[in-house]
Design a protein around this motif. Structure first.
Motif, mmCIF file in Angstrom:
data_model
loop_
_atom_site.group_PDB
_atom_site.id
_atom_site.type_symbol
_atom_site.label_atom_id
_atom_site.label_comp_id
_atom_site.label_asym_id
_atom_site.label_seq_id
_atom_site.Cartn_x
_atom_site.Cartn_y
_atom_site.Cartn_z
ATOM 1 N N ALA A 147 5.320 12.082 5.227
ATOM 2 C CA ALA A 147 4.009 12.473 5.072
ATOM 3 C C ALA A 147 3.530 11.586 3.822
ATOM 4 C CB ALA A 147 3.256 13.681 4.849
ATOM 5 N N GLY A 148 2.221 11.160 3.861
ATOM 6 C CA GLY A 148 1.512 10.608 2.536
ATOM 7 C C GLY A 148 1.101 9.279 3.066
ATOM 8 N N SER A 149 0.797 8.393 1.865
ATOM 9 C CA SER A 149 0.248 7.106 1.977
ATOM 10 C C SER A 149 0.577 6.095 0.883
ATOM 11 C CB SER A 149 -1.457 7.356 1.722
ATOM 12 O OG SER A 149 -2.141 5.918 1.548
ATOM 13 N N ILE A 150 0.910 5.036 1.427
ATOM 14 C CA ILE A 150 1.118 4.009 0.185
ATOM 15 C C ILE A 150 0.367 2.872 0.558
ATOM 16 C CG2 ILE A 150 3.067 2.296 -0.523
ATOM 17 C CD1 ILE A 150 5.077 4.367 0.437
ATOM 18 N N ARG A 151 -0.291 2.336 -0.405
ATOM 19 C CA ARG A 151 -1.474 1.345 -0.474
ATOM 20 C C ARG A 151 -1.016 0.261 -1.344
ATOM 21 N NH1 ARG A 151 -5.633 3.293 3.103
ATOM 22 N NH2 ARG A 151 -6.840 1.011 2.298
ATOM 23 N N PHE A 152 -1.100 -0.935 -0.844
ATOM 24 C CA PHE A 152 -0.884 -2.148 -1.916
ATOM 25 C C PHE A 152 -2.339 -2.611 -1.751
ATOM 26 C CE2 PHE A 152 3.927 -3.184 -0.834
ATOM 27 C CZ PHE A 152 4.187 -2.195 -1.127
ATOM 28 N N GLY A 153 -3.010 -2.611 -2.969
ATOM 29 C CA GLY A 153 -4.603 -3.018 -2.916
ATOM 30 C C GLY A 153 -5.486 -2.127 -2.003
ATOM 31 N N ASP A 154 -6.001 -2.537 -1.025
ATOM 32 C CA ASP A 154 -6.874 -1.855 -0.155
ATOM 33 C C ASP A 154 -6.077 -1.672 1.091
ATOM 34 O OD1 ASP A 154 -7.122 -4.316 0.824
ATOM 35 O OD2 ASP A 154 -9.394 -4.502 0.906
ATOM 36 N N LYS A 155 -4.903 -2.087 1.373
ATOM 37 C CA LYS A 155 -4.261 -2.108 2.761
ATOM 38 C C LYS A 155 -3.184 -1.002 2.841
ATOM 39 C CE LYS A 155 -1.564 -5.169 5.846
ATOM 40 N NZ LYS A 155 -0.953 -6.519 5.938
ATOM 41 N N GLU A 156 -3.182 -0.166 3.740
ATOM 42 C CA GLU A 156 -2.105 0.994 4.032
ATOM 43 C C GLU A 156 -0.767 0.223 4.627
ATOM 44 O OE1 GLU A 156 0.039 3.740 3.883
ATOM 45 O OE2 GLU A 156 -2.107 4.451 3.543
ATOM 46 N N MET A 157 0.261 0.611 3.912
ATOM 47 C CA MET A 157 1.692 -0.110 4.176
ATOM 48 C C MET A 157 2.522 0.888 4.831
ATOM 49 S SD MET A 157 0.799 -2.938 2.883
ATOM 50 C CE MET A 157 2.425 -3.675 2.969
ATOM 51 N N ILE A 158 2.281 2.104 5.114
ATOM 52 C CA ILE A 158 3.249 2.973 5.557
ATOM 53 C C ILE A 158 4.014 2.477 6.821
ATOM 54 C CG2 ILE A 158 3.313 5.309 6.792
ATOM 55 C CD1 ILE A 158 3.866 5.780 3.811
ATOM 56 N N LEU A 159 3.236 1.927 7.749
ATOM 57 C CA LEU A 159 3.877 1.524 8.941
ATOM 58 C C LEU A 159 4.401 0.130 8.780
ATOM 59 C CD1 LEU A 159 1.418 3.366 11.538
ATOM 60 C CD2 LEU A 159 3.838 4.132 10.753
ATOM 61 N N THR A 160 4.130 -0.434 7.734
ATOM 62 C CA THR A 160 4.544 -2.037 7.771
ATOM 63 C C THR A 160 5.790 -2.229 7.415
ATOM 64 O OG1 THR A 160 2.265 -2.270 6.896
ATOM 65 C CG2 THR A 160 3.856 -4.164 6.559
ATOM 66 N N PRO A 161 6.505 -2.999 8.158
ATOM 67 C CA PRO A 161 8.130 -3.165 8.024
ATOM 68 C C PRO A 161 8.237 -3.802 6.674
ATOM 69 C CG PRO A 161 7.344 -4.628 9.904
ATOM 70 C CD PRO A 161 6.144 -3.880 9.576
ATOM 71 N N PRO A 162 9.716 -3.757 6.156
ATOM 72 C CA PRO A 162 9.697 -4.289 4.956
ATOM 73 C C PRO A 162 9.714 -5.952 4.798
ATOM 74 C CG PRO A 162 11.663 -2.803 5.543
ATOM 75 C CD PRO A 162 10.658 -3.166 6.987
ATOM 76 N N HIS A 163 9.917 -6.593 5.814
ATOM 77 C CA HIS A 163 9.928 -7.995 5.841
ATOM 78 C C HIS A 163 8.572 -8.448 5.684
ATOM 79 C CE1 HIS A 163 9.588 -7.388 10.102
ATOM 80 N NE2 HIS A 163 9.245 -8.626 10.293
ATOM 81 N N LYS A 164 7.317 -7.602 5.862
ATOM 82 C CA LYS A 164 6.213 -8.070 6.265
ATOM 83 C C LYS A 164 5.419 -7.452 4.767
ATOM 84 C CE LYS A 164 5.612 -8.852 11.217
ATOM 85 N NZ LYS A 164 4.781 -8.368 12.250
ATOM 86 N N ARG A 165 5.943 -6.797 3.826
ATOM 87 C CA ARG A 165 5.344 -6.338 2.835
ATOM 88 C C ARG A 165 5.175 -7.289 1.629
ATOM 89 N NH1 ARG A 165 6.385 0.333 2.225
ATOM 90 N NH2 ARG A 165 6.256 0.827 4.461
ATOM 91 N N GLU A 166 6.075 -8.424 1.943
ATOM 92 C CA GLU A 166 6.003 -9.411 0.917
ATOM 93 C C GLU A 166 6.162 -8.814 -0.631
ATOM 94 O OE1 GLU A 166 5.428 -12.916 1.158
ATOM 95 O OE2 GLU A 166 6.269 -12.272 2.912
ATOM 96 N N VAL A 167 7.368 -8.139 -0.913
ATOM 97 C CA VAL A 167 7.734 -7.414 -2.219
ATOM 98 C C VAL A 167 8.990 -8.319 -2.566
ATOM 99 C CG1 VAL A 167 6.559 -5.322 -1.673
ATOM 100 C CG2 VAL A 167 8.990 -5.651 -1.155
ATOM 101 N N GLY A 168 9.402 -8.464 -3.601
ATOM 102 C CA GLY A 168 10.575 -8.912 -4.198
ATOM 103 C C GLY A 168 11.312 -7.966 -4.455
ATOM 104 N N MET A 169 12.878 -8.003 -4.455
ATOM 105 C CA MET A 169 13.651 -6.698 -4.436
ATOM 106 C C MET A 169 14.915 -7.156 -5.197
ATOM 107 S SD MET A 169 13.797 -3.518 -3.314
ATOM 108 C CE MET A 169 14.918 -2.107 -3.917
#
Length: 367
Positions: free
Chosen positions: A66-88
């Motif tokens: 449950a819950g929400s993760i937003r990058f800026g104003d975009k909800e990311m919960i359902l976004t797959p890792p390769h489309k989040r554009e984060v460096g790891m």
């Protein structure tokens, strides 16, 4: 690599009600957290506290219940890792041994179909940023631990991510190299300006590197503050005990006044009468044989020396107070602190300035 574009594209992260359960265990328990654009925030806690679970949820490698993760104003919960554009950056670095240094760094650009000449330019700038210029053709097994860590960092930011995530990237390094890399990482963050979330269980590392620290335990955030606030004004006994060295001395409460023995320590705000409070003693704030210190500004303790330990740049004195509590006194060996090298069995008087007193409620919120 255009550093200004990285700064411009850094994003804030907003987390609300994030929950992750494994059976009856709450790895994350209704977590709310705001991370500022361009901030270096460290998730700090003991093993099993939920810090890596939270980082992996931000990365998209695990799905919260449950819950929400937003990058800026975009909800990311359902976004797959390769489309989040984060460096790891992983604890193991996860470098490709069959590729050269340059090929490792270029890999994220190749996946994004960046043309060869631009890849070469970005890789060279990344190598320069992490102080590995001229080493692009080397194989990974020809690098030291610190150099491999720099390659992993360069690969993580070469494609200009909006967010950089790091999972205990310095844990495999020896103490001296780890401390040097902490300063280098802090400087690199200052250059790039990218929003950074860093996981560690090392309190000193968190205090050294962070803009803010989020202390987590049992899947709950205990306190989120600047390093100086976390250390000097812990919000509860867990934070006070986990951050730095400390001794907790239970206090007696009469009305809104707190006492240790017959000595008044401080007042407390209106809280339920059943709330217990403790005095937090930091070793570096205790004085041995304080001499003419006055009682209005100073709290005194009497005790017996248990052990005196030389530790190079500091000396540690272990003292058993008259009530049986064992406390530590730490002092620089470059200063002539009276009594710091007292022999075991010696009687000593300790003191702490009232301005340095920390009191915290004991216990913490759990399900």
């Amino acid at each position: 690599m255009n550093e200004s574009s990285i700064v411009d594209s850094a994003l804030p992260i907003s987390i609300r009600g994030l929950t992750k359960q494994y059976g009856q265990l709450y790895a994350l328990d209704t977590v709310d957290l705001d991370i500022k654009s361009g901030e270096f925030l460290t998730l700090l806690g003991p093993s099993g506290s939920g810090k890596t679970t939270l980082l992996m949820a931000i990365a998209g490698f695990n799905r919260p219940d449950a819950g929400s993760i937003r990058f800026g104003d975009k909800e990311m919960i359902l976004t797959p890792p390769h489309k989040r554009e984060v460096g790891m950056v992983f604890q193991s670095y996860a470098l490709f041994p069959h590729m050269s240094v340059a090929e490792n760094i270029a890999y994220p650009l190749k996946l994004r179909r960046v043309n060869k000449s631009e890849r070469r330019e970005r890789v060279n700038k990344a190598l320069d940023t992490v102080q590995l210029s001229g080493l692009g053709e080397r194989h990974i097994d020809q690098l030291s631990g610190g150099q491999r860590q720099r390659v992993a960092l360069a690969r993580a930011f070469v494609f200009e991510p909006r967010i950089l995530l790091m999972d205990e990237p310095l844990s495999a390094l020896d103490k001296k190299l780890r401390e040097r890399m902490q300063i280098e990482l802090k400087d690199l963050h200052r250059q790039l300006g990218v929003t950074t979330v860093y996981v560690t269980h090392d309190q000193r590392e968190a205090l050294t590197m962070s803009d803010r620290i989020a202390v987590i335990d049992n899947g709950q955030l205990m306190q989120v503050d600047a390093p100086q606030v976390i250390y000097n004004q812990p919000s509860n006994a867990f934070v006070a005990d986990f951050i730095g060295e400390s001794t907790m001395i239970p206090l007696k409460r009469t009305g809104n006044e707190l006492f240790v023995g017959d000595e008044r320590v401080s007042s407390v705000p209106d809280t339920p009468a059943e709330t217990d409070w403790s005095l937090v003693i930091r070793p570096e704030r205790l004085m041995v044989e304080p001499g003419t210190a006055d009682r209005d500004s100073t709290l005194f303790f009497n005790g017996t020396v248990k052990e005196s330990v030389f530790q190079g740049e500091t000396a540690l004195l272990l003292v058993v107070l008259d009530d049986g509590t064992e406390v530590s006194v730490r002092s620089s060996t470059g200063t002539a602190t009276p009594g710091i090298t007292a022999n075991p069995g010696s009687q000593v008087q300790l003191a702490i300035f009232r301005r340095d007193i920390i009191v915290v409620p004991t216990g913490n919120s759990q399900r």
